[in-house]
Design a protein around this motif. Structure first.
Motif, PDB file in Angstrom:
ATOM      1  N   LYS A   3       0.833  -1.201   0.000  1.00  0.00           N
ATOM      2  CA  LYS A   3       0.000   0.000   0.000  1.00  0.00           C
ATOM      3  C   LYS A   3       0.872   1.256   0.000  1.00  0.00           C
ATOM      4  O   LYS A   3       0.571   2.229  -0.671  1.00  0.00           O
ATOM      5  CB  LYS A   3      -0.925  -0.011   1.215  1.00  0.00           C
ATOM      6  N   GLU A   4       1.989   1.199   0.738  1.00  0.00           N
ATOM      7  CA  GLU A   4       2.903   2.342   0.795  1.00  0.00           C
ATOM      8  C   GLU A   4       3.493   2.649  -0.578  1.00  0.00           C
ATOM      9  O   GLU A   4       3.636   3.814  -0.958  1.00  0.00           O
ATOM     10  CB  GLU A   4       4.025   2.095   1.812  1.00  0.00           C
ATOM     11  N   THR A   5       3.834   1.614  -1.335  1.00  0.00           N
ATOM     12  CA  THR A   5       4.389   1.792  -2.677  1.00  0.00           C
ATOM     13  C   THR A   5       3.338   2.399  -3.609  1.00  0.00           C
ATOM     14  O   THR A   5       3.646   3.278  -4.414  1.00  0.00           O
ATOM     15  CB  THR A   5       4.903   0.452  -3.242  1.00  0.00           C
ATOM     16  N   ILE A   6       2.108   1.934  -3.492  1.00  0.00           N
ATOM     17  CA  ILE A   6       1.016   2.475  -4.305  1.00  0.00           C
ATOM     18  C   ILE A   6       0.837   3.958  -4.011  1.00  0.00           C
ATOM     19  O   ILE A   6       0.738   4.776  -4.932  1.00  0.00           O
ATOM     20  CB  ILE A   6      -0.298   1.703  -4.045  1.00  0.00           C
ATOM     21  N   ILE A   7       0.820   4.319  -2.739  1.00  0.00           N
ATOM     22  CA  ILE A   7       0.657   5.719  -2.345  1.00  0.00           C
ATOM     23  C   ILE A   7       1.812   6.560  -2.876  1.00  0.00           C
ATOM     24  O   ILE A   7       1.601   7.630  -3.451  1.00  0.00           O
ATOM     25  CB  ILE A   7       0.522   5.843  -0.813  1.00  0.00           C
ATOM     26  N   GLU A   8       3.034   6.062  -2.705  1.00  0.00           N
ATOM     27  CA  GLU A   8       4.218   6.804  -3.157  1.00  0.00           C
ATOM     28  C   GLU A   8       4.208   7.015  -4.670  1.00  0.00           C
ATOM     29  O   GLU A   8       4.411   8.131  -5.153  1.00  0.00           O
ATOM     30  CB  GLU A   8       5.482   6.058  -2.733  1.00  0.00           C
ATOM     31  N   LYS A   9       3.956   5.954  -5.432  1.00  0.00           N
ATOM     32  CA  LYS A   9       3.943   6.071  -6.896  1.00  0.00           C
ATOM     33  C   LYS A   9       2.809   6.982  -7.374  1.00  0.00           C
ATOM     34  O   LYS A   9       2.993   7.789  -8.286  1.00  0.00           O
ATOM     35  CB  LYS A   9       3.803   4.682  -7.547  1.00  0.00           C
ATOM     36  N   THR A  10       1.643   6.854  -6.747  1.00  0.00           N
ATOM     37  CA  THR A  10       0.504   7.677  -7.123  1.00  0.00           C
ATOM     38  C   THR A  10       0.794   9.145  -6.839  1.00  0.00           C
ATOM     39  O   THR A  10       0.577  10.006  -7.698  1.00  0.00           O
ATOM     40  CB  THR A  10      -0.768   7.228  -6.370  1.00  0.00           C
ATOM     41  N   ASN A  11       1.288   9.425  -5.642  1.00  0.00           N
ATOM     42  CA  ASN A  11       1.609  10.812  -5.297  1.00  0.00           C
ATOM     43  C   ASN A  11       2.672  11.377  -6.224  1.00  0.00           C
ATOM     44  O   ASN A  11       2.592  12.547  -6.618  1.00  0.00           O
ATOM     45  CB  ASN A  11       2.043  10.917  -3.840  1.00  0.00           C
ATOM     46  N   ASP A  12       3.653  10.552  -6.591  1.00  0.00           N
ATOM     47  CA  ASP A  12       4.716  11.014  -7.492  1.00  0.00           C
ATOM     48  C   ASP A  12       4.145  11.479  -8.830  1.00  0.00           C
ATOM     49  O   ASP A  12       4.493  12.546  -9.325  1.00  0.00           O
ATOM     50  CB  ASP A  12       5.769   9.934  -7.718  1.00  0.00           C
ATOM     51  N   PHE A  13       3.257  10.676  -9.442  1.00  0.00           N
ATOM     52  CA  PHE A  13       2.749  11.113 -10.745  1.00  0.00           C
ATOM     53  C   PHE A  13       1.720  12.233 -10.614  1.00  0.00           C
ATOM     54  O   PHE A  13       1.577  13.044 -11.515  1.00  0.00           O
ATOM     55  CB  PHE A  13       2.283   9.965 -11.648  1.00  0.00           C
ATOM     56  N   LEU A  14       1.038  12.326  -9.479  1.00  0.00           N
ATOM     57  CA  LEU A  14       0.135  13.466  -9.284  1.00  0.00           C
ATOM     58  C   LEU A  14       0.926  14.765  -9.167  1.00  0.00           C
ATOM     59  O   LEU A  14       0.525  15.794  -9.709  1.00  0.00           O
ATOM     60  CB  LEU A  14      -0.734  13.259  -8.044  1.00  0.00           C
ATOM     61  N   ILE A  15       2.058  14.709  -8.498  1.00  0.00           N
ATOM     62  CA  ILE A  15       2.921  15.888  -8.352  1.00  0.00           C
ATOM     63  C   ILE A  15       3.580  16.230  -9.684  1.00  0.00           C
ATOM     64  O   ILE A  15       3.557  17.379 -10.124  1.00  0.00           O
ATOM     65  CB  ILE A  15       3.984  15.647  -7.256  1.00  0.00           C
ATOM     66  N   ASP A  16       4.157  15.231 -10.336  1.00  0.00           N
ATOM     67  CA  ASP A  16       4.914  15.470 -11.567  1.00  0.00           C
ATOM     68  C   ASP A  16       4.023  15.768 -12.774  1.00  0.00           C
ATOM     69  O   ASP A  16       4.268  16.718 -13.512  1.00  0.00           O
ATOM     70  CB  ASP A  16       5.807  14.268 -11.891  1.00  0.00           C
ATOM     71  N   ASP A  17       3.004  14.956 -12.989  1.00  0.00           N
ATOM     72  CA  ASP A  17       2.194  15.059 -14.201  1.00  0.00           C
ATOM     73  C   ASP A  17       1.025  16.041 -14.077  1.00  0.00           C
ATOM     74  O   ASP A  17       0.598  16.627 -15.070  1.00  0.00           O
ATOM     75  CB  ASP A  17       1.638  13.690 -14.603  1.00  0.00           C
ATOM     76  N   PHE A  18       0.503  16.189 -12.865  1.00  0.00           N
ATOM     77  CA  PHE A  18      -0.677  17.029 -12.677  1.00  0.00           C
ATOM     78  C   PHE A  18      -0.361  18.318 -11.919  1.00  0.00           C
ATOM     79  O   PHE A  18      -1.250  19.110 -11.653  1.00  0.00           O
ATOM     80  CB  PHE A  18      -1.777  16.246 -11.944  1.00  0.00           C
ATOM     81  N   GLU A  19       0.905  18.481 -11.564  1.00  0.00           N
ATOM     82  CA  GLU A  19       1.388  19.684 -10.876  1.00  0.00           C
ATOM     83  C   GLU A  19       0.582  20.006  -9.623  1.00  0.00           C
ATOM     84  O   GLU A  19       0.238  21.153  -9.351  1.00  0.00           O
ATOM     85  CB  GLU A  19       1.407  20.870 -11.837  1.00  0.00           C
ATOM     86  N   ILE A  20       0.307  18.971  -8.845  1.00  0.00           N
ATOM     87  CA  ILE A  20      -0.413  19.126  -7.587  1.00  0.00           C
ATOM     88  C   ILE A  20       0.616  19.292  -6.471  1.00  0.00           C
ATOM     89  O   ILE A  20       1.610  18.571  -6.429  1.00  0.00           O
ATOM     90  CB  ILE A  20      -1.331  17.909  -7.335  1.00  0.00           C
ATOM     91  N   GLU A  21       0.367  20.239  -5.592  1.00  0.00           N
ATOM     92  CA  GLU A  21       1.271  20.480  -4.475  1.00  0.00           C
ATOM     93  C   GLU A  21       1.247  19.289  -3.516  1.00  0.00           C
ATOM     94  O   GLU A  21       0.174  18.771  -3.190  1.00  0.00           O
ATOM     95  CB  GLU A  21       0.863  21.746  -3.724  1.00  0.00           C
ATOM     96  N   GLU A  22       2.420  18.891  -3.057  1.00  0.00           N
ATOM     97  CA  GLU A  22       2.537  17.708  -2.201  1.00  0.00           C
ATOM     98  C   GLU A  22       1.697  17.826  -0.931  1.00  0.00           C
ATOM     99  O   GLU A  22       1.088  16.841  -0.490  1.00  0.00           O
ATOM    100  CB  GLU A  22       3.999  17.478  -1.840  1.00  0.00           C
ATOM    101  N   GLN A  23       1.615  19.008  -0.333  1.00  0.00           N
ATOM    102  CA  GLN A  23       0.877  19.167   0.917  1.00  0.00           C
ATOM    103  C   GLN A  23      -0.629  18.964   0.749  1.00  0.00           C
ATOM    104  O   GLN A  23      -1.335  18.734   1.728  1.00  0.00           O
ATOM    105  CB  GLN A  23       1.179  20.512   1.588  1.00  0.00           C
ATOM    106  N   VAL A  24      -1.123  19.018  -0.472  1.00  0.00           N
ATOM    107  CA  VAL A  24      -2.548  18.795  -0.738  1.00  0.00           C
ATOM    108  C   VAL A  24      -2.881  17.307  -0.745  1.00  0.00           C
ATOM    109  O   VAL A  24      -4.029  16.914  -0.546  1.00  0.00           O
ATOM    110  CB  VAL A  24      -2.938  19.430  -2.099  1.00  0.00           C
ATOM    111  N   LEU A  25      -1.886  16.469  -0.936  1.00  0.00           N
ATOM    112  CA  LEU A  25      -2.108  15.033  -1.124  1.00  0.00           C
ATOM    113  C   LEU A  25      -2.307  14.291   0.200  1.00  0.00           C
ATOM    114  O   LEU A  25      -1.522  13.447   0.596  1.00  0.00           O
ATOM    115  CB  LEU A  25      -0.950  14.426  -1.916  1.00  0.00           C
ATOM    116  N   GLU A  26      -3.395  14.610   0.847  1.00  0.00           N
ATOM    117  CA  GLU A  26      -3.812  13.917   2.057  1.00  0.00           C
ATOM    118  C   GLU A  26      -4.818  12.839   1.656  1.00  0.00           C
ATOM    119  O   GLU A  26      -5.622  13.064   0.757  1.00  0.00           O
ATOM    120  CB  GLU A  26      -4.477  14.893   3.035  1.00  0.00           C
ATOM    121  N   PRO A  27      -4.802  11.689   2.327  1.00  0.00           N
ATOM    122  CA  PRO A  27      -5.755  10.621   1.969  1.00  0.00           C
ATOM    123  C   PRO A  27      -7.210  11.072   1.963  1.00  0.00           C
ATOM    124  O   PRO A  27      -8.005  10.582   1.168  1.00  0.00           O
ATOM    125  CB  PRO A  27      -5.519   9.556   3.042  1.00  0.00           C
TER     126      PRO A  27
END
Length: 80
Positions: A3-27
């Motif tokens: 689950k941790e890997t899924i969260i990490e990979k998902t957050n990575d592409f949301l930050i990189d591809d969708f330009e979402i700020e990391e602090q917004v990525l709360e579950p």
């Protein structure tokens, strides 16, 4: 995949591809409101999931996806 890997990979592409700020990525963040994804972004999201996880998503998969946690759970369910 953990689950941790899924969260990490998902957050990575949301930050990189969708330009979402990391602090917004709360579950508990709402995908449409807090993160600001619109219907066209969901198409890109499907492509990103397919390329990062090798699973196919269809529109019906998003029926009960409201929060980022729901999205993580969806990906995990497709990988199981």
């Amino acid at each position: 995949m953990t689950k941790e890997t899924i969260i990490e990979k998902t957050n990575d592409f949301l930050i990189d591809d969708f330009e979402i700020e990391e602090q917004v990525l709360e579950p508990s963040a709402n995908l449409k409101d807090a993160i600001g994804l619109d219907s066209l972004d969901f198409v890109d999201l499907v492509v990103a999931v397919e390329s990062n996880f090798g699973v196919k998503l269809v529109g019906e998969d998003f029926t009960n996806v409201v929060t980022l946690q729901d999205f993580y759970n969806l990906i995990q369910s497709k990988l199981d």
